[in-house]
Structure formats: C-alpha cells, structure tokens
Motif scaffolding. Structure first.
Motif, mmCIF file in Angstrom:
data_model
loop_
_atom_site.group_PDB
_atom_site.id
_atom_site.type_symbol
_atom_site.label_atom_id
_atom_site.label_comp_id
_atom_site.label_asym_id
_atom_site.label_seq_id
_atom_site.Cartn_x
_atom_site.Cartn_y
_atom_site.Cartn_z
ATOM 1 N N LEU A 352 0.837 -1.192 0.000
ATOM 2 C CA LEU A 352 0.000 0.000 0.000
ATOM 3 C C LEU A 352 0.876 1.247 0.000
ATOM 4 O O LEU A 352 1.824 1.347 0.781
ATOM 5 C CB LEU A 352 -0.935 0.020 1.218
ATOM 6 N N ARG A 353 0.553 2.194 -0.873
ATOM 7 C CA ARG A 353 1.328 3.420 -1.010
ATOM 8 C C ARG A 353 0.388 4.619 -0.948
ATOM 9 O O ARG A 353 -0.643 4.649 -1.629
ATOM 10 C CB ARG A 353 2.109 3.433 -2.326
ATOM 11 N N LEU A 354 0.768 5.605 -0.153
ATOM 12 C CA LEU A 354 -0.085 6.768 0.090
ATOM 13 C C LEU A 354 0.391 7.965 -0.717
ATOM 14 O O LEU A 354 1.584 8.277 -0.745
ATOM 15 C CB LEU A 354 -0.057 7.112 1.579
ATOM 16 N N ASP A 355 -0.537 8.626 -1.377
ATOM 17 C CA ASP A 355 -0.273 9.907 -2.028
ATOM 18 C C ASP A 355 -0.420 10.992 -0.957
ATOM 19 O O ASP A 355 -1.532 11.305 -0.534
ATOM 20 C CB ASP A 355 -1.273 10.116 -3.168
ATOM 21 N N GLU A 356 0.690 11.551 -0.522
ATOM 22 C CA GLU A 356 0.665 12.460 0.632
ATOM 23 C C GLU A 356 -0.176 13.703 0.373
ATOM 24 O O GLU A 356 -0.904 14.167 1.253
ATOM 25 C CB GLU A 356 2.087 12.842 1.018
ATOM 26 N N LYS A 357 -0.082 14.260 -0.841
ATOM 27 C CA LYS A 357 -0.871 15.454 -1.131
ATOM 28 C C LYS A 357 -2.358 15.140 -1.166
ATOM 29 O O LYS A 357 -3.178 15.888 -0.591
ATOM 30 C CB LYS A 357 -0.451 16.068 -2.467
ATOM 31 N N ALA A 358 -2.723 14.037 -1.817
ATOM 32 C CA ALA A 358 -4.133 13.657 -1.873
ATOM 33 C C ALA A 358 -4.659 13.383 -0.472
ATOM 34 O O ALA A 358 -5.812 13.713 -0.149
ATOM 35 C CB ALA A 358 -4.310 12.437 -2.774
ATOM 36 N N ASN A 359 -3.823 12.767 0.370
ATOM 37 C CA ASN A 359 -4.249 12.497 1.742
ATOM 38 C C ASN A 359 -4.462 13.799 2.510
ATOM 39 O O ASN A 359 -5.442 13.941 3.244
ATOM 40 C CB ASN A 359 -3.207 11.634 2.453
ATOM 41 N N ALA A 360 -3.564 14.754 2.332
ATOM 42 C CA ALA A 360 -3.715 16.050 3.005
ATOM 43 C C ALA A 360 -4.978 16.768 2.542
ATOM 44 O O ALA A 360 -5.599 17.519 3.306
ATOM 45 C CB ALA A 360 -2.490 16.915 2.742
ATOM 46 N N ASP A 361 -5.370 16.518 1.279
ATOM 47 C CA ASP A 361 -6.578 17.136 0.725
ATOM 48 C C ASP A 361 -7.830 16.299 1.001
ATOM 49 O O ASP A 361 -8.915 16.640 0.522
ATOM 50 C CB ASP A 361 -6.421 17.335 -0.787
ATOM 51 N N HIS A 362 -7.666 15.194 1.720
ATOM 52 C CA HIS A 362 -8.766 14.307 2.104
ATOM 53 C C HIS A 362 -9.434 13.612 0.919
ATOM 54 O O HIS A 362 -10.629 13.351 0.913
ATOM 55 C CB HIS A 362 -9.801 15.057 2.936
ATOM 56 N N GLY A 363 -8.615 13.298 -0.088
ATOM 57 C CA GLY A 363 -9.063 12.416 -1.158
ATOM 58 C C GLY A 363 -9.897 13.064 -2.236
ATOM 59 O O GLY A 363 -9.757 14.251 -2.473
ATOM 60 N N PRO A 364 -10.740 12.242 -2.898
ATOM 61 C CA PRO A 364 -11.213 10.928 -2.435
ATOM 62 C C PRO A 364 -10.214 9.768 -2.609
ATOM 63 O O PRO A 364 -10.188 8.875 -1.784
ATOM 64 C CB PRO A 364 -12.463 10.683 -3.275
ATOM 65 N N ARG A 365 -9.427 9.739 -3.687
ATOM 66 C CA ARG A 365 -8.440 8.677 -3.829
ATOM 67 C C ARG A 365 -7.134 9.162 -3.215
ATOM 68 O O ARG A 365 -6.625 10.222 -3.579
ATOM 69 C CB ARG A 365 -8.215 8.330 -5.292
ATOM 70 N N ILE A 366 -6.584 8.392 -2.276
ATOM 71 C CA ILE A 366 -5.364 8.836 -1.605
ATOM 72 C C ILE A 366 -4.211 7.850 -1.798
ATOM 73 O O ILE A 366 -3.183 7.957 -1.128
ATOM 74 C CB ILE A 366 -5.606 9.092 -0.101
ATOM 75 N N SER A 367 -4.372 6.896 -2.701
ATOM 76 C CA SER A 367 -3.293 5.963 -3.009
ATOM 77 C C SER A 367 -2.565 6.418 -4.267
ATOM 78 O O SER A 367 -3.121 7.132 -5.113
ATOM 79 C CB SER A 367 -3.849 4.551 -3.210
ATOM 80 N N THR A 368 -1.305 6.009 -4.385
ATOM 81 C CA THR A 368 -0.514 6.303 -5.575
ATOM 82 C C THR A 368 -0.857 5.293 -6.671
ATOM 83 O O THR A 368 -1.410 4.218 -6.390
ATOM 84 C CB THR A 368 0.983 6.228 -5.261
#
Length: 402
Positions: A352-368
């Motif tokens: 599992l890999r997290l997209d840090e910017k997408a996560n900070a923006d609360h998604g909706p997709r937060i994976s790379t």
C-alpha cells in the motif's frame, strides 16, 4: 404539495435529523440537529437553497432547559411542517442500533415491534433507549405518521455463520448470543457508492474503516459484509472514544470477583471511562484534541488506536484472502489525515502506497498509481440510506394498496 420523509437519529443529548423527497433519491431538503438536550436545547440546521445550502441557527422560541425528546420532537415537527412551505411529511425513518436476530431488514414500527426492540436495550444501553424515545415521541405527536426502523446490525446479518458465532455452548448461540456487528447503515452507504470511486473493482475485496468516536471495520466482498470487528454489543473491536474494544473476558471476571466492581460499575467503566479517554488518563476522548496535545499519555492513546486498527485490518485481510481496496470514513476516517497516514504506513508491507498530497486534501483517492490496493476517503451518509429504505417501504405499501 410535495411529499417528504423525516429521518431521525436520536441520541441522549442530541437528535440528528434530515428531510428528503419521498419519491426520488434526491439530496436532503434540510438537515441539522438539536443539541444540548437536558441542558440548553439548540437547533442548528442547513436548508437547501438552489445548488447549495445555507446554515443557520434556528430558534424554537422559549424552551425549558430540561425539555426532553417528546417536546422537542413535537416542536420540530411543527417547525418543519410550517417552515418547509409546500411540503408534507408522509413517513419517518429511524436509525435503531440493535435489531437482534429478528430484524435483518427495515420494518414498519408497530406496538409489537417496539416491544421486541425494548428487549434489546441491555445489548445497546447507551443507544437503543434514545432511538426508541425518538420513535415514541413521533408516535405521540403524529400517531398517523408511518414510522420505519432501520438497523445498524442488519447489513451484517448475511455474514457466513462462522463469522457470527462465538465458541460458546450451542444452546447459548441458539438463544441469540451472536456477533451482530454495527455501523451497518454507514457500511451499506459506502457499499452503494463504491462503484463511483473504484469502478469494476468495487466488487472485489475491500475493507471499510468506520473510524469515529465509535469505530469498527467491515470486510466486504461483492459489497456484502463478510466480517466485522464489533460483536454482540458495540463494545468489541477497535479502540474507541470511551470504549475499550477487544478485551480479555478474564479482565472482566477479575474486576467483578477480585476488585469488587458491580455490574453497573463495570458497565460504566466499559462505556464511559475506557478507550482514548481512559488511556490518555482522562485528557480527552476526542482524537483531534489528543493529536493537538504534547503529552505522552495523549500520544500513547493515539498510538494504541493506530496499532489496534492496523492489527485488525490484518485480520480482515486474512478473512478476505487479500485486499483490493481500503476505505476510510466517519469523523476520524474522513478528517484525520495523520491517522490515515499512520495506518497505511503500518500496511506498507502489503504494497500500500499513500499519495501524501491527496491524503492532506482528504481524497477521495489517496493511493498512488503503483499502490497494490486502492485507498479512498469517502464521507458516509447514514441518513440517506434510512431515507432510501423508508422510500422503498412507501413504494411497496402503495403498490400493495393498488
């Protein structure tokens, strides 16, 4: 005149409500909550206006500080039927936490149904009485209004038998001592919208993490519940705001037999003094507040919350035989980006890999793109599910009447 549905989620100190169209799956016409019940009741609501919603603090006029559910709900009905010009309430749908063995689908509330739900109060003592108080208050104010109960346990009732039973004597299982699971209305909503986010993969192996003051996980395949972390009551599973989650039953025996605690003392400990609040030494049961504190007790409470979530997700993956997607929802799941990041980091070994910017923006997709499983943040909407079930009930009743 437009027919509408009232959706209620009645708690001890607040009542959440929303009004929906009765004949189409549209957005809420208005939504809000009455807070401060028992002290200083206040109504805050959003009313749809064009493409958006305006929020306002609405006054009921003079209210006694200790006015309870019956009076407040009677006032709310009067306000809604007078304030929503051109609209008529034709049914009320309720969230009911525990449906036990008997209720695996929404049901029209009758005196017999209400009596059977009363018997389940000991299994959800901090939720069920308030849910039923809301039902009774509406019945008193509008005895002619059809009411539909929608259950938090219902989504899990079709799980495999092995996911539902305890290793107890069969006679106790046959009496209904089972793993019922909760947060089912939330999971049902996520299942209904998952194809919008995941496309054809939505029918794969997903884990939904409903992380809030109450917290649980649900393992889904084909968007059906396969397993969940809560059990006979809403005390089991993950660490929660004030509830401990999974606990060795021997601890309970020790507290009763050796510490001299009464059943009432034990209930208060498990429902009101444990979880984040207990581990933090009484600092807070609110994740946002704990994250902001520079205190080792607060950090340990957060660390335990994350650790237990990672451990239980691992167990759910084993049940599913793999993982195609992970969904975060509810208050913590939707808003605490650092908690999501820490949980995903604990699952790095899975790819599992997290997209840090997408996560900070609360998604909706937060994976790379190279993540072995997709990760989403999807806001839940239990009220909309209740409205759908209530709408279906009205449609079926109308069909039978023809």
């Amino acid at each position: 005149m437009t027919d509408t549905l009232l959706v209620l989620n009645a708690g001890s100190s607040s009542i959440k409500f929303a009004v929906y169209p009765a004949h189409e799956d549209g957005a809420a016409l208005c939504a809000g909550q009455i807070s401060g019940i028992g002290t200083a009741p206040v109504l805050r609501m959003k009313v749809a206006q064009g493409d958006g919603q305006s929020e306002a603090l609405r006054s009921f006029g003079q209210i006694a500080p200790d006015e309870g559910h019956p009076g407040l709900l009677a006032r709310l009905l009067v306000w809604l039927e007078g304030g929503l010009e051109g609209h008529r309430l034709v049914a009320a749908g309720h969230r009911v936490v525990h449906g036990g063995r008997d209720f695996a689908d929404p049901v029209r509330i009758t005196p017999d149904v209400l009596a059977r739900l009363d018997k389940l109060v000991p299994l959800a003592p901090h939720h069920q009485p308030d849910n039923l108080a809301g039902i009774r208050a509406i019945a008193d104010a509008r005895p002619d209004l059809p009411q539909i109960a929608c259950f938090d346990t219902a989504f899990h009732r079709k799980q495999p038998r092995l996911a539902q039973i305890f290793a107890l004597p069969r006679a106790l299982t046959d009496e209904g001592i089972l793993r019922y699971g909760f947060h089912g209305l939330s999971y049902e909503y996520i299942a209904s919208v998952l194809p919008r986010y995941a496309g054809a993969r939505a029918d794969g192996r997903f884990i939904v993490a409903h992380l809030g003051h109450g917290a649980s996980l649900c393992a889904m395949h084909h968007r059906q519940s396969i397993d969940t972390t809560m059990g006979f009551t809403a005390l089991d599973g993950l660490v929660m705001g004030k509830r401990p989650g999974s606990l060795d039953p021997g601890v309970l025996l020790h507290l009763l037999q050796d510490k001299g605690m009464s059943p009432e003392d034990l209930s208060h400990l498990l429902h009101q003094q444990s979880g984040l609040l207990g581990v933090s030494g009484g600092l807070s049961d609110d994740m946002g507040e704990l994250l902001a504190l520079d205190d080792p007790k607060a950090r340990e409470a957060v660390d335990l919350f994350v650790y237990r979530a990672i451990r239980e997700i691992g167990a759910m993956i084993s049940v599913l035989g793999g993982l195609d997607g992970l969904v975060f929802t509810a208050g913590i799941g939707e808003n605490a980006s650092s908690i999501r990041a820490r949980i995903v980091a604990g699952l790095h070994w899975l790819g599992l890999r997290l997209d840090e910017k997408a996560n900070a923006d609360h998604g909706p997709r937060i994976s790379t793109p190279d993540s072995q499983a997709e990760i989403f943040v999807i806001p839940t909407d239990e009220e909309r599910i209740i409205a759908r079930h209530s709408r279906a009930f009205l449609h079926e009743a109308s069909r039978k009447a023809q």
